[in-house]
Design an enzyme around this catalytic site. Structure first.
Site, short mmCIF file in Angstrom:
data_model
loop_
_atom_site.label_atom_id
_atom_site.label_comp_id
_atom_site.label_asym_id
_atom_site.label_seq_id
_atom_site.Cartn_x
_atom_site.Cartn_y
_atom_site.Cartn_z
N ASP A 158 0.83 -1.19 0.00
CA ASP A 158 0.00 0.00 0.00
C ASP A 158 0.87 1.25 0.00
O ASP A 158 1.84 1.34 0.76
CB ASP A 158 -0.89 -0.03 1.25
CG ASP A 158 -1.78 1.18 1.35
OD1 ASP A 158 -2.68 1.33 0.50
OD2 ASP A 158 -1.59 1.99 2.29
N GLU A 168 1.60 -0.52 -5.00
CA GLU A 168 0.68 0.56 -5.32
C GLU A 168 1.59 1.78 -5.51
O GLU A 168 2.09 2.34 -4.52
CB GLU A 168 -0.32 0.82 -4.19
CG GLU A 168 -1.29 1.93 -4.52
CD GLU A 168 -2.22 2.27 -3.37
OE1 GLU A 168 -3.39 2.61 -3.64
OE2 GLU A 168 -1.78 2.23 -2.21
#
Length: 703
Positions: free
Chosen positions: A343, A379
């Site tokens: 993330d 990401e």
């Protein structure tokens, strides 16, 4: 009193050896560290850790067995202006805890300051804090083997452990929303039926719902608020027994592996649940605030925030970086997971301020013999300056391709000028990944994910509808690139509903025939809706849970996804390991871009506002060899895309591309199946507005 031996500084955390438990915790700033042991009645016993080596405090306690609850109290300076926030009144979670019992009960005691005047708060936080649990690490893995599915054969399914099974009728009620529920045969059978080779699980590290959300009667459903990086989230355990979440997680992995499905974890190493300077003291902050967090250089009371969540983990500090690596290695070696999706990965790559492809984080992963061998998905952005880094990660990495999502959405909603970018995304995004030796599989292709509209909402709403989140619809992105097909939200108009169903098929078919790795959002295969909420992070209810009652109503859509997965699995021309070359050394063409008139695209054709395109994929010109060096040969295909609102008549190319073409997919049909009719070279084919057709060559071209 407990007998205490010196013990060992490594491994960090609580390690049971069959006789007793070694406890070890890092703190450079500590002057004294107390190990706090809790009996079942809540009685607390405190023991000083007797030894310090390299700022690691440690001790061994004979007779301390699995199931023992514990925490730490750290004595040291409380000088926020210098970056130090030690407060022994606060019970602290072990950064290396492998299991956590309970959750935070929000009370002023878990904060190191009084709300009214900011003075030091010395109220004991232990009654309101979860506790670490000593675990038994032993588990019968049997003959567990990692599937090790190559990227080019991978189909990813992004899912939430709880949300996937909370409404599943064939999962026993006591197992719904748990690791055991996800491993249920009914769930695995469904995943296999739609071609899934890997589940990408939203955060399962122990996390904490924020105080602000809980005070509004909501919770952190998504889980991007980690507090323990080695502990599986305890609320996803079906038994609720102390430490059982570890065994249940392992059993889930074992069951998925038996079915040939990999497990990828969405991990949140960019920030923790302690928030900014106003946040609670739960662990890292009280243990060594300046080591674990990036602090403002000009005023160390405040935190650097590249995540929008209040703090950023200090990856520049060796012990913070060690925590990340030890955690990753633990999940691979002890929990048998197959990869990670990072993330806001750009935040981990910031050495000083800018994102640095040569940062210590990338270097150490590249050199690690364990982590470098699993799937690593970034990401590739954060919220800091210069944080959008799609295409800029090192060769070992794959990336969530946000440009793929945006371009495919733009193309199918009819945005002018989207055609050139659409072709690049369809072909594997060589413009993003070829410059540093990466392959098409560097692109994780997706149209929808947990963050944003579901597939059904993407074609049903022009605007977000997040009122249920309690933030006056201010949260969530406004850049949805969606199209409601003529009306906002559910309608009875049969024409609008037909168009919406067609658009869903367009997105899915495009995803499965694009070069790269397809990722499907859980529930999209059965038309799940969140009623226009594009930021359901706080909705642990039927708004976010997969509605399995849709299986019958959306049977055509589900069967369509199954047919697309089967098409991709059978035909390597859709999952190439190398980028298209255009024309090979022997003059063969592996891909040809054509106008609807059947002529090869010229430069002007890419920029004339056209919304229709034909693509020839030559199954006889696949350059990469098979696993044993053999030549790969496949059928050739013709893809006819029409994002115009009116029908477009395509002229099939001449016989040099093949003698005839069989229609296998037609998104204008409710089933998505093609007619099966064979059309000769040069024939005219009418493609309905907002639809695509996939035609298979009846014979391979001569070359």
């Amino acid at each position: 009193m407990h007998e205490v031996w010196p013990g060992e500084p490594y491994p960090l955390g609580a390690t049971w050896d069959g006789v007793g438990t070694n406890f070890s915790v890092f703190s450079e700033v500590a002057e004294r560290v107390e190990l706090c042991l809790f009996a079942d009645d809540g009685t607390e016993t405190r023991v000083d850790l007797p030894e310090t080596d390299g700022f690691v405090w440690h001790g061994y306690l004979p007779g301390i067995m699995p199931g023992q609850r514990y925490g730490y109290r750290v004595h040291g300076p409380y000088r926020p202006e210098e970056g130090h926030r030690c407060n022994p009144a606060k019970l602290l979670l072990d950064p290396y805890a492998k299991a956590v019992e309970g959750s935070v009960r929000w009370h002023e005691a878990v904060f190191s300051y009084h709300f009214a005047d900011g003075r030091l708060n010395t109220e004991d936080s232990a009654p309101y804090m979860p506790k670490n649990v000593v675990i038994n690490p032993f588990f019968d893995w049997g003959g567990d083997r990692r599937p090790r599915t190559p990227y080019h054969q991978t189909v990813i399914y992004e899912a939430h452990v709880r949300g996937l099974t909370m409404r599943h009728p064939h999962v026993p009620e006591r197992l719904r929303g748990t690791y055991a529920g996800l491993a249920h045969p009914a769930v695995i059978e469904h995943l296999l039926s739609i071609g899934v080779t890997a589940v990408e699980l939203m955060p399962v590290h122990q996390f904490v719902p924020e105080h602000a959300l809980v005070s509004r009667g909501l919770t952190n459903y998504w889980g991007y608020n980690t507090i323990a990086y080695l502990a599986p989230h305890n609320a996803y355990s079906s038994s609720g027994q102390r430490g059982e979440q570890v065994l249940e997680f392992k059993a889930m992995v074992r069951a998925l592996h038996e079915a040939g499905i990999e497990v990828i974890l969405d991990v949140v190493y960019n920030h923790t649940a302690e928030g900014d300077h106003r946040g609670p003291t739960l662990g890292f902050r009280g243990i060594d605030n300046a080591a674990y967090y990036r602090l403002q250089e000009d005023d160390r009371r405040f935190y650097v925030d590249y995540t929008g969540c209040g703090n950023s983990l200090n990856v520049r500090h060796p012990h913070a970086l060690q925590l990340i690596m030890d955690s990753l290695r633990y999940w691979v070696l002890e929990m048998h997971v197959d990869g990670f999706r990072f993330d806001l990965a750009a935040a981990l790559a910031r050495e000083l301020h800018d994102v640095d492809r040569l940062s210590a984080f990338f270097d150490i992963i590249q050199q690690d013999p364990v982590i470098s061998q699993v799937k690593l998905i970034a990401e590739p952005w954060d919220v800091g300056p210069g944080g959008y880094q799609v295409g800029n990660f090192p060769p070992l990495w794959t990336e969530w391709n946000g440009k793929y999502r945006d371009t495919v959405r733009d193309f199918w909603r009819g945005t002018a000028g989207a055609l050139p970018d659409f072709a690049s995304r369809l072909a594997g995004s060589s413009d993003l990944y070829a410059h540093n030796g990466r392959r098409p599989v560097a692109s994780i292709n997706f149209v929808t994910c947990h963050d944003g509209f579901t597939l059904t909402d993407l074609v049903s709403y022009d605007r977000k509808h997040n009122e249920a989140n309690g933030e006056d619809n201010r949260d969530g992105t406004d850049d949805n690139r969606s199209w409601n097909c003529g009306a906002e939200g559910p309608v009875d108009d049969p024409e609008i509903n037909r168009l919406r169903r067609r658009q869903r098929r367009n997105f899915l078919a495009t995803l499965f025939v694009s070069q790269g790795v397809p990722m499907v959002l859980a529930g999209d295969e059965i038309g799940r809706t969140q009623h226009g909420n594009n930021n359901a992070y706080c909705q642990d209810n039927e708004l976010s849970w997969v509605d399995w009652s849709l299986v019958e109503r959306e049977r055509d859509l589900l069967e369509f996804v199954r047919s697309l997965a089967a098409l991709r699995r059978r035909h390597p021309v859709f999952r190439r390991r190398r980028f298209f070359r255009g024309t090979g050394g022997d003059g063969t063409r592996d891909v040809v871009w054509l106008t609807p008139a059947g002529a090869e695209m010229r430069e002007a054709d890419w920029h004339n506002g056209a919304r229709s395109l034909a693509v020839f994929l030559n199954g006889d010109a696949i350059s990469e060899p098979g696993p044993r060096g053999e030549r790969i040969r496949d059928d050739s295909f013709l893809l006819l895309f029409n994002a115009h609102h009116e029908p477009v008549t395509f002229t099939l190319p001449g016989s040099e591309y093949g003698p005839g073409w069989e229609a296998v997919i037609d998104t204008a049909e409710e089933t998505g199946r093609g007619s099966g009719e064979v059309r000769p070279a040069g024939a005219l084919v009418c493609v309905t507005g907002h639809s695509l057709q996939i035609l298979r060559g009846t014979a391979r071209p001569a070359g």
